[in-house]
Design an enzyme around this catalytic site. Structure first.
Site, PDB file in Angstrom:
ATOM      1  N   ALA A  14       0.874  -1.172   0.000  1.00 39.52           N
ATOM      2  CA  ALA A  14       0.000   0.000   0.000  1.00 39.52           C
ATOM      3  C   ALA A  14       0.915   1.227   0.000  1.00 39.52           C
ATOM      4  O   ALA A  14       2.149   1.083  -0.071  1.00 39.52           O
ATOM      5  CB  ALA A  14      -0.914  -0.017   1.211  1.00 39.52           C
ATOM      6  N   MET A  16       2.086   3.481   2.155  1.00 43.81           N
ATOM      7  CA  MET A  16       3.180   3.590   3.143  1.00 43.81           C
ATOM      8  C   MET A  16       4.279   2.573   2.854  1.00 43.81           C
ATOM      9  O   MET A  16       5.462   2.897   2.873  1.00 43.81           O
ATOM     10  CB  MET A  16       2.635   3.391   4.558  1.00 43.81           C
ATOM     11  CG  MET A  16       1.976   4.609   5.161  1.00 43.81           C
ATOM     12  SD  MET A  16       3.134   5.964   5.544  1.00 43.81           S
ATOM     13  CE  MET A  16       4.001   5.305   6.970  1.00 43.81           C
ATOM     14  N   ARG A  37       0.545  -9.616  -0.534  1.00 46.38           N
ATOM     15  CA  ARG A  37      -0.366 -10.766  -0.605  1.00 46.38           C
ATOM     16  C   ARG A  37      -0.969 -10.901  -2.010  1.00 46.38           C
ATOM     17  O   ARG A  37      -1.113 -11.993  -2.537  1.00 46.38           O
ATOM     18  CB  ARG A  37      -1.480 -10.608   0.439  1.00 46.38           C
ATOM     19  CG  ARG A  37      -2.393 -11.812   0.546  1.00 46.38           C
ATOM     20  CD  ARG A  37      -3.397 -11.627   1.662  1.00 46.38           C
ATOM     21  NE  ARG A  37      -4.217 -10.431   1.473  1.00 46.38           N
ATOM     22  CZ  ARG A  37      -5.213 -10.065   2.274  1.00 46.38           C
ATOM     23  NH1 ARG A  37      -5.474 -10.793   3.343  1.00 46.38           N
ATOM     24  NH2 ARG A  37      -5.915  -8.980   2.040  1.00 46.38           N
ATOM     25  N   SER A  38      -1.280  -9.749  -2.602  1.00 47.61           N
ATOM     26  CA  SER A  38      -1.747  -9.739  -3.987  1.00 47.61           C
ATOM     27  C   SER A  38      -0.543  -9.541  -4.905  1.00 47.61           C
ATOM     28  O   SER A  38       0.077  -8.480  -4.910  1.00 47.61           O
ATOM     29  CB  SER A  38      -2.755  -8.599  -4.199  1.00 47.61           C
ATOM     30  OG  SER A  38      -2.889  -8.301  -5.573  1.00 47.61           O
ATOM     31  N   SER A 131       6.983   7.686  11.895  1.00 47.16           N
ATOM     32  CA  SER A 131       6.145   8.881  11.801  1.00 47.16           C
ATOM     33  C   SER A 131       6.575   9.758  10.630  1.00 47.16           C
ATOM     34  O   SER A 131       7.760   9.901  10.346  1.00 47.16           O
ATOM     35  CB  SER A 131       6.230   9.698  13.089  1.00 47.16           C
ATOM     36  OG  SER A 131       5.465  10.888  12.961  1.00 47.16           O
ATOM     37  N   GLY A 132       5.591  10.360  10.015  1.00 43.94           N
ATOM     38  CA  GLY A 132       5.859  11.274   8.902  1.00 43.94           C
ATOM     39  C   GLY A 132       4.871  11.102   7.776  1.00 43.94           C
ATOM     40  O   GLY A 132       4.912  11.829   6.783  1.00 43.94           O
ATOM     41  N   LYS A 185       6.067   5.798  20.011  1.00 44.23           N
ATOM     42  CA  LYS A 185       5.294   6.290  18.866  1.00 44.23           C
ATOM     43  C   LYS A 185       3.865   6.629  19.302  1.00 44.23           C
ATOM     44  O   LYS A 185       3.276   7.619  18.828  1.00 44.23           O
ATOM     45  CB  LYS A 185       5.273   5.228  17.764  1.00 44.23           C
ATOM     46  CG  LYS A 185       4.370   5.567  16.557  1.00 44.23           C
ATOM     47  CD  LYS A 185       4.758   6.877  15.887  1.00 44.23           C
ATOM     48  CE  LYS A 185       4.175   7.048  14.496  1.00 44.23           C
ATOM     49  NZ  LYS A 185       2.744   6.923  14.369  1.00 44.23           N
ATOM     50  N   HIS A 188       4.030   9.941  20.943  1.00 48.56           N
ATOM     51  CA  HIS A 188       4.195  10.940  19.874  1.00 48.56           C
ATOM     52  C   HIS A 188       2.826  11.316  19.309  1.00 48.56           C
ATOM     53  O   HIS A 188       2.493  12.497  19.153  1.00 48.56           O
ATOM     54  CB  HIS A 188       5.089  10.369  18.763  1.00 48.56           C
ATOM     55  CG  HIS A 188       5.044  11.129  17.469  1.00 48.56           C
ATOM     56  ND1 HIS A 188       3.978  11.030  16.587  1.00 48.56           N
ATOM     57  CD2 HIS A 188       5.912  12.002  16.906  1.00 48.56           C
ATOM     58  CE1 HIS A 188       4.194  11.812  15.539  1.00 48.56           C
ATOM     59  NE2 HIS A 188       5.357  12.408  15.712  1.00 48.56           N
ATOM     60  N   ASN A 189       2.012  10.312  19.013  1.00 51.14           N
ATOM     61  CA  ASN A 189       0.704  10.575  18.423  1.00 51.14           C
ATOM     62  C   ASN A 189      -0.232  11.268  19.407  1.00 51.14           C
ATOM     63  O   ASN A 189      -1.041  12.117  19.013  1.00 51.14           O
ATOM     64  CB  ASN A 189       0.078   9.279  17.920  1.00 51.14           C
ATOM     65  CG  ASN A 189       0.724   8.797  16.636  1.00 51.14           C
ATOM     66  OD1 ASN A 189       1.872   9.113  16.340  1.00 51.14           O
ATOM     67  ND2 ASN A 189      -0.007   8.032  15.853  1.00 51.14           N
ATOM     68  N   GLU A 192       0.699  14.766  19.395  1.00 51.87           N
ATOM     69  CA  GLU A 192       0.220  15.297  18.108  1.00 51.87           C
ATOM     70  C   GLU A 192      -1.257  15.693  18.206  1.00 51.87           C
ATOM     71  O   GLU A 192      -1.655  16.762  17.723  1.00 51.87           O
ATOM     72  CB  GLU A 192       0.415  14.229  17.037  1.00 51.87           C
ATOM     73  CG  GLU A 192      -0.046  14.582  15.646  1.00 51.87           C
ATOM     74  CD  GLU A 192       0.068  13.382  14.716  1.00 51.87           C
ATOM     75  OE1 GLU A 192      -0.922  13.066  14.046  1.00 51.87           O
ATOM     76  OE2 GLU A 192       1.157  12.757  14.675  1.00 51.87           O
ATOM     77  N   TYR A 193      -2.075  14.873  18.854  1.00 51.74           N
ATOM     78  CA  TYR A 193      -3.490  15.206  19.061  1.00 51.74           C
ATOM     79  C   TYR A 193      -3.606  16.542  19.800  1.00 51.74           C
ATOM     80  O   TYR A 193      -4.401  17.409  19.426  1.00 51.74           O
ATOM     81  CB  TYR A 193      -4.173  14.120  19.894  1.00 51.74           C
ATOM     82  CG  TYR A 193      -4.762  12.964  19.128  1.00 51.74           C
ATOM     83  CD1 TYR A 193      -6.128  12.699  19.188  1.00 51.74           C
ATOM     84  CD2 TYR A 193      -3.975  12.105  18.378  1.00 51.74           C
ATOM     85  CE1 TYR A 193      -6.694  11.615  18.516  1.00 51.74           C
ATOM     86  CE2 TYR A 193      -4.517  11.022  17.698  1.00 51.74           C
ATOM     87  CZ  TYR A 193      -5.875  10.781  17.776  1.00 51.74           C
ATOM     88  OH  TYR A 193      -6.427   9.711  17.112  1.00 51.74           O
TER      89      TYR A 193
END
Length: 482
Positions: A14, A16, A37-38, A131-132, A185, A188-189, A192-193
């Site tokens: 995907a 990321m 997987r695909s 993060s980023g 992490k 960190h989030n 961030e909130y």
């Protein structure tokens, strides 16, 4: 079967995962194996980015065979059952000494569980917070890996090659064992909130108080970004406020539905803080503000409830804007202080050797909360590694002291105007609670003793006591606490 030639592999193509793989491939010395997987998705990534020289595989066995030993693979799939499924696949094709890295947003307790289970196979498991966002994954994120020292020896140089660089230093460090990386992490989030909510409240107060347009407020934020508030979030806030909707010609911010989403890391931060007994009220109010925004039926039903009886006006717009700037900076200090309090408590609870100054350093680049301000945090912990609360460091004490009058004026103005400012006001209440020489908690403890015989301690004597509330109300020394 593929020939072993890649020194690092990425599973999950995907955005990321593919961006991280492209970042790895662009750094000298890395050859990158990829698997999804695909198989169709894998082929599409190879076709779209031929310059990356990816070693593509269509089975997990072929993927493992394409990696040189110790095999190292970064999993970039959806957190939860999907991650567990890939880990189980890899443990069947990897050998002792190989390294499995979970680069997703996993709950740290899941990482602790996974590391323990994988360790029994002799394979190293690393939970790495990254993060980023999509851009950071491609151009250089901030990376927070946990895991064993053995895994870090192999993984460290690879992660340093792709991490963001701040003041000449890669934004990655070995955080600690098992779940330490994902724990940091998570914090960190959470910060961030709080940071985002504080900025949103600053915008709302300025707009309602001065009548300035989003574009004019964007100019204010651009100016703020040249000083002590310089940060990625302030920078992008100006960009968002300046954006005009192509369909309506209105400011985009006025077209976006005022309901903020959340993916769970903020809530995890607050839930974990409750378990650890750490007050993170600013972060909690930011999480709750998103929850409140996403209750349209309740908000519609309450929209006719009465507000302030008189109109609110700002006499001096420039002075008010400066007050809001100072209130934002003071509240931001509180959010980081609370976040680092939780890191300290988590490290103690889970026996992690987390160096707080190093965490502030790796947040200076690549991550969402990157800011000039983080240098001051690093300096504070360098000067006093045992700092009991970040806000008590001399730099931050001075900063809050200078800002507190403005901070109080803003919170008062918001209350009088009926403008919600939960993060501003809760941060100020926390600050006042922290510095109070005596708190009403004495009464709460008295109440607890009355209805539940929970006992209390005295200011003038050692020991634990209980008043016989249902008897003659004499005091006895308690030997058993409830």
């Amino acid at each position: 079967m593929a020939q072993a030639q890649a020194n690092i592999g990425v599973i999950g193509m995907a955005v990321m995962g593919s961006n991280l793989a492209r970042n790895l491939a662009s750094r000298e010395g890395n050859t990158v194996a990829i698997y999804n997987r695909s198989a169709e998705k894998t082929r599409a990534v190879v076709s779209e980015f031929p310059e990356a020289g990816f070693v593509a595989s269509e089975s997990i066995e072929e993927f493992a065979a394409s990696l040189v030993k110790p095999r190292t693979a970064i999993i970039m799939v959806k957190a939860g059952a999907g991650t567990d499924a890939v880990i189980n696949q890899l443990t069947t094709v990897f050998e002792p000494g190989d390294i499995i890295v979970d680069g997703g947003n996993a709950l740290f307790t899941d990482t602790i569980r996974r590391e323990k289970a994988v360790r029994e196979t002799g394979i190293n498991f690393v939970g790495a917070g990254i993060s980023g966002g999509e851009e950071g994954a491609l151009k250089g994120p901030s990376i927070m890996p946990g895991g064993s020292a053995e895994a870090w020896e192999t993984l460290g140089p690879i992660l340093k090659s792709i991490a963001a660089v701040a003041e000449g230093e890669p934004c990655v460090t070995h955080v600690g064992t098992d779940g330490a990386g994902h724990f940091v992490k998570m914090i960190h989030n959470g910060i961030e909130y709080a940071d985002m909510q504080l900025i949103a409240e600053a915008y709302d107060l300025i707009r309602r108080g001065t009548g300035k347009s989003p574009a004019e407020i964007a100019d204010i934020f651009t100016e703020w970004n040249k000083g002590e508030l310089e940060s990625y979030l302030i920078e992008i806030t100006a960009e968002v406020l300046r954006q005009v909707d192509a369909k309506t010609g209105q400011p985009l911010v006025d077209v976006i539905v005022d309901q903020a989403g959340a993916k769970g890391t903020g809530a995890w931060t607050v839930q974990t803080a409750l378990d650890l007994g750490i007050p993170v009220s600013g972060i909690a109010e930011a999480v709750f503000a998103r929850s409140l925004s996403s209750k349209p039926a309740q908000r519609a039903a309450a929209s006719s409830l009465p507000g302030p009886s008189s109109e609110w006006t700002v006499d001096d717009a420039d002075a008010f804007v400066e007050d809001v700037r100072q209130a934002l900076y003071a509240s931001k200090i509180i959010a980081y202080s609370q976040g680092f309090d939780e890191i300290v408590a988590g490290a103690e609870e889970y026996n992690w050797d987390i160096k707080k100054g190093d965490i502030a350093k790796i947040w200076r680049g690549g991550c969402i909360i990157r800011a000039q301000f983080l240098n001051r945090i690093t300096e504070a912990y360098d000067e006093n590694p045992g700092l009991v609360a970040l806000v008590t460091a001399p730099y931050f004490t001075d900063a809050v002291s200078q800002a507190q009058d403005a901070w109080r004026r803003v919170v008062v103005a918001a209350a009088q105007a009926g403008i919600p400012s939960p993060a501003f006001s809760s941060s100020l209440s926390y600050y006042d609670g922290l510095r109070a020489d005596r708190l009403p908690a004495a009464l709460v403890q008295g109440q607890r003793d009355f209805f539940g015989a929970h006992t209390y301690r005295r200011v003038d004597a050692e020991g634990t006591f209980h008043t016989l509330w249902s008897g003659d109300r004499s005091e006895i020394e308690a030997t058993d606490t409830h």
